[in-house]
Design a protein around this motif. Structure first.
Motif, PDB file in Angstrom:
ATOM      1  N   ALA A  69     -35.496  22.310 -40.878  1.00 24.29           N
ATOM      2  CA  ALA A  69     -35.640  22.173 -42.336  1.00 24.29           C
ATOM      3  C   ALA A  69     -37.191  21.864 -42.525  1.00 24.29           C
ATOM      4  N   GLY A  70     -37.888  20.822 -41.828  1.00 24.72           N
ATOM      5  CA  GLY A  70     -39.182  20.703 -41.877  1.00 24.72           C
ATOM      6  C   GLY A  70     -40.080  21.797 -41.828  1.00 24.72           C
ATOM      7  N   TYR A  71     -39.845  22.588 -40.776  1.00 27.45           N
ATOM      8  CA  TYR A  71     -40.727  23.872 -40.435  1.00 27.45           C
ATOM      9  C   TYR A  71     -40.583  24.811 -41.379  1.00 27.45           C
ATOM     10  N   ILE A  72     -39.318  25.019 -42.022  1.00 30.83           N
ATOM     11  CA  ILE A  72     -39.302  25.925 -43.152  1.00 30.83           C
ATOM     12  C   ILE A  72     -40.126  25.547 -44.515  1.00 30.83           C
ATOM     13  N   ILE A 215     -46.759  16.505 -46.780  1.00 26.96           N
ATOM     14  CA  ILE A 215     -46.531  15.316 -45.779  1.00 26.96           C
ATOM     15  C   ILE A 215     -45.261  14.343 -46.379  1.00 26.96           C
ATOM     16  N   PRO A 216     -45.349  13.850 -47.548  1.00 30.16           N
ATOM     17  CA  PRO A 216     -44.196  13.528 -48.016  1.00 30.16           C
ATOM     18  C   PRO A 216     -43.171  14.213 -48.173  1.00 30.16           C
ATOM     19  N   ALA A 217     -43.282  15.434 -48.468  1.00 29.46           N
ATOM     20  CA  ALA A 217     -42.061  16.524 -48.389  1.00 29.46           C
ATOM     21  C   ALA A 217     -41.169  16.396 -47.362  1.00 29.46           C
ATOM     22  N   ILE A 218     -42.059  16.597 -46.029  1.00 30.76           N
ATOM     23  CA  ILE A 218     -41.440  16.489 -44.582  1.00 30.76           C
ATOM     24  C   ILE A 218     -40.735  15.087 -44.674  1.00 30.76           C
ATOM     25  N   PHE A 219     -41.437  14.120 -44.764  1.00 30.95           N
ATOM     26  CA  PHE A 219     -40.777  12.627 -44.750  1.00 30.95           C
ATOM     27  C   PHE A 219     -39.714  12.414 -45.337  1.00 30.95           C
ATOM     28  N   GLY A 220     -39.332  13.491 -46.493  1.00 32.32           N
ATOM     29  CA  GLY A 220     -38.055  13.330 -47.113  1.00 32.32           C
ATOM     30  C   GLY A 220     -36.939  13.906 -46.346  1.00 32.32           C
ATOM     31  N   LEU A 221     -37.275  14.794 -45.303  1.00 31.14           N
ATOM     32  CA  LEU A 221     -36.414  15.374 -44.644  1.00 31.14           C
ATOM     33  C   LEU A 221     -35.995  14.827 -43.380  1.00 31.14           C
ATOM     34  N   THR A 222     -36.973  14.118 -42.800  1.00 32.25           N
ATOM     35  CA  THR A 222     -36.705  13.497 -41.457  1.00 32.25           C
ATOM     36  C   THR A 222     -38.141  12.318 -41.638  1.00 32.25           C
ATOM     37  N   GLN A 223     -37.693  11.280 -40.837  1.00 31.42           N
ATOM     38  CA  GLN A 223     -38.636   9.859 -41.046  1.00 31.42           C
ATOM     39  C   GLN A 223     -38.985   9.984 -39.283  1.00 31.42           C
ATOM     40  N   ASP A 224     -38.580  10.878 -38.538  1.00 29.72           N
ATOM     41  CA  ASP A 224     -39.037  10.878 -37.265  1.00 29.72           C
ATOM     42  C   ASP A 224     -40.597  11.476 -36.878  1.00 29.72           C
ATOM     43  N   THR A 230     -44.436  17.980 -34.904  1.00 24.74           N
ATOM     44  CA  THR A 230     -44.332  19.482 -34.354  1.00 24.74           C
ATOM     45  C   THR A 230     -44.106  20.594 -35.407  1.00 24.74           C
ATOM     46  N   ALA A 231     -43.291  20.068 -36.445  1.00 28.86           N
ATOM     47  CA  ALA A 231     -43.164  20.830 -37.407  1.00 28.86           C
ATOM     48  C   ALA A 231     -44.206  21.296 -38.100  1.00 28.86           C
ATOM     49  N   ASN A 232     -45.188  20.396 -38.479  1.00 28.67           N
ATOM     50  CA  ASN A 232     -46.479  20.858 -39.106  1.00 28.67           C
ATOM     51  C   ASN A 232     -47.487  21.504 -38.250  1.00 28.67           C
ATOM     52  N   ALA A 233     -47.573  21.312 -36.817  1.00 26.31           N
ATOM     53  CA  ALA A 233     -48.074  21.912 -36.028  1.00 26.31           C
ATOM     54  C   ALA A 233     -47.802  23.520 -35.904  1.00 26.31           C
ATOM     55  N   PHE A 234     -46.465  23.536 -35.625  1.00 25.58           N
ATOM     56  CA  PHE A 234     -45.876  25.027 -35.548  1.00 25.58           C
ATOM     57  C   PHE A 234     -46.223  25.874 -36.760  1.00 25.58           C
ATOM     58  N   SER A 287     -27.371  15.491 -46.802  1.00 24.39           N
ATOM     59  CA  SER A 287     -27.531  15.823 -45.539  1.00 24.39           C
ATOM     60  C   SER A 287     -28.570  17.002 -45.240  1.00 24.39           C
ATOM     61  N   ILE A 288     -28.687  17.248 -43.950  1.00 24.65           N
ATOM     62  CA  ILE A 288     -29.659  18.023 -43.458  1.00 24.65           C
ATOM     63  C   ILE A 288     -29.098  19.433 -43.630  1.00 24.65           C
ATOM     64  N   PRO A 289     -27.850  19.789 -43.185  1.00 25.50           N
ATOM     65  CA  PRO A 289     -27.391  21.031 -43.504  1.00 25.50           C
ATOM     66  C   PRO A 289     -27.626  21.527 -44.991  1.00 25.50           C
ATOM     67  N   VAL A 290     -27.099  20.514 -45.843  1.00 26.01           N
ATOM     68  CA  VAL A 290     -27.274  21.012 -47.385  1.00 26.01           C
ATOM     69  C   VAL A 290     -28.845  21.189 -47.520  1.00 26.01           C
ATOM     70  N   SER A 291     -29.537  20.571 -47.311  1.00 26.27           N
ATOM     71  CA  SER A 291     -31.178  20.494 -47.148  1.00 26.27           C
ATOM     72  C   SER A 291     -31.480  21.784 -46.958  1.00 26.27           C
ATOM     73  N   LEU A 292     -31.228  22.291 -45.754  1.00 25.40           N
ATOM     74  CA  LEU A 292     -31.518  23.859 -45.253  1.00 25.40           C
ATOM     75  C   LEU A 292     -31.136  24.820 -46.066  1.00 25.40           C
ATOM     76  N   ALA A 293     -29.754  24.632 -46.314  1.00 27.51           N
ATOM     77  CA  ALA A 293     -29.256  25.752 -47.411  1.00 27.51           C
ATOM     78  C   ALA A 293     -29.925  25.760 -48.432  1.00 27.51           C
ATOM     79  N   VAL A 294     -30.190  25.036 -49.082  1.00 28.69           N
ATOM     80  CA  VAL A 294     -30.904  24.874 -50.573  1.00 28.69           C
ATOM     81  C   VAL A 294     -32.448  25.263 -50.242  1.00 28.69           C
ATOM     82  N   ILE A 295     -33.104  25.070 -49.280  1.00 31.79           N
ATOM     83  CA  ILE A 295     -34.444  25.449 -49.166  1.00 31.79           C
ATOM     84  C   ILE A 295     -34.529  26.930 -48.793  1.00 31.79           C
TER      85      ILE A 295
END
Length: 335
Positions: A69-72, A215-224, A230-234, A287-295
């Motif tokens: 989700a973060g990578y996409i 950066i705020p956008a991906i922290f909205g998907l994961t706080q890890d 790694t998502a930003n790097a790739f 949830s993350i599956p819903v986030s992936l589907a929407v994005i």
């Protein structure tokens, strides 16, 4: 996800090795063909996919889903960055055979600066949970602003140097022409920068501005922090090849701003809901599956509608050209 210091070190070394390999392969300045760009774009996407699957097998499905989700999201936001990169290349009149070197070093600078942003963001979130409200509000505002700009049909025809870049140029001085791949030269005994060094700094520092929403956008998907990094790097490491692959197609993605505004607005709402949940308010969390589907769904729809709109626009322009030609011919006959 519990990440040991050993894994952090191995990941950074692995990414460093990939960057070094990329630099070694493209060390000789040359014009990048569509075939070469396409091949390496696929390679970087496959590497990102393998990393995400590795998180699934050696970690858990939650970590893997958050990475994808973060990578996409970061990849889609980086496509919008390419518009500005094209303007920077044009402003500095970068020779085509040097553009890949500019992008490679510029992306490395951007990755270092983003790492600092990620570390700062992770530290703030760990100590101040209310910052999610600020992140959410900022993303919703950014989404609204993107829609306003898209509706106004404002084209960014010029790129202005930021204050940091101007101060560096003033301090070191800049040569009046490119000197191959040299970053500094001696001029009357003084060491000055070449335009190549300036444009590298321009690409790297300008990306920091884009990090303010990504950066705020991906922290909205994961706080890890590990997944955020790694998502930003790739996403960034494949940006150079993507520039050469779809540089000519960017203008056809006429609805990209609308799609990105929907994604940022969606993540903003997700952040606000998460903040309310953390505050003890009983609200549903996305949830993350819903986030992936929407994005993924938004990006697919945006791409399809953009290509349809671009095709229709081209047909209208072609028809208008034929009409103008006929009118010109009739005027000539009448005369």
């Amino acid at each position: 996800m519990d990440v040991s210091m050993t894994l952090w070190v191995l990941t950074i070394l692995g990414l460093g090795a990939l960057i070094a390999a990329d630099f070694f392969i493209g060390r000789k300045p040359h014009e990048v063909s569509v075939k070469e760009a396409g091949t390496w774009t696929v390679v970087w996407i496959v590497l990102a996919a393998l990393f995400g699957l590795g998180l699934l097998f050696f970690g858990n499905s939650q970590a893997s889903g958050e990475f994808f989700a973060g990578y996409i999201t970061e990849k889609s936001l980086s496509v919008d960055n390419l518009f500005v990169f094209i303007l920077i290349m044009a402003k500095f009149a970068v020779p085509s055979h040097l553009q890949q070197r500019v992008l490679l070093v510029g992306v490395v600078i951007a990755l270092v600066l983003r790492t600092i942003f990620i570390a700062a963001g992770a530290a703030i979130i760990a100590n101040f949970s209310w910052v999610f409200y600020l992140f959410g509000a900022f993303l919703i505002y950014t989404a609204w602003k993107l829609i306003q700009e898209a509706r106004a049909d404002e084209d960014e025809d010029e790129w202005e140097e930021n204050r940091l870049l101007k101060s560096v140029e003033k301090k070191f001085g800049v040569a009046d022409r490119y000197h191959g791949t040299k970053l500094f030269i001696r001029n009357n005994g003084k060491r000055i920068m070449t335009p190549l060094m300036v444009v590298m700094l321009a690409i790297g520092t300008t990306d920091v501005l884009f990090a303010l929403d990504s950066i705020p956008a991906i922290f909205g998907l994961t706080q890890d922090p590990y997944i955020v990094f790694t998502a930003n790097a790739f996403a960034l490491m494949g940006l150079r090849q993507l520039y050469f692959l779809i540089g000519g197609l960017l203008k056809k993605l006429v609805h990209l701003s609308y799609g990105l505004s929907v994604i940022l607005g969606f993540i903003g709402v997700k952040l606000v809901l998460h903040a309310l949940h953390e505050s003890g308010v009983h609200v549903p969390e996305i949830s993350i599956p819903v986030s992936l589907a929407v994005i993924g769904g938004v990006l697919i729809v945006t791409t399809i509608t953009s290509l349809i709109a671009s095709k229709r626009q081209a047909e209208r322009e072609a028809a208008a050209g034929v009409t103008d030609a006929d009118d010109t011919a009739k005027d000539s006959i009448g005369a």
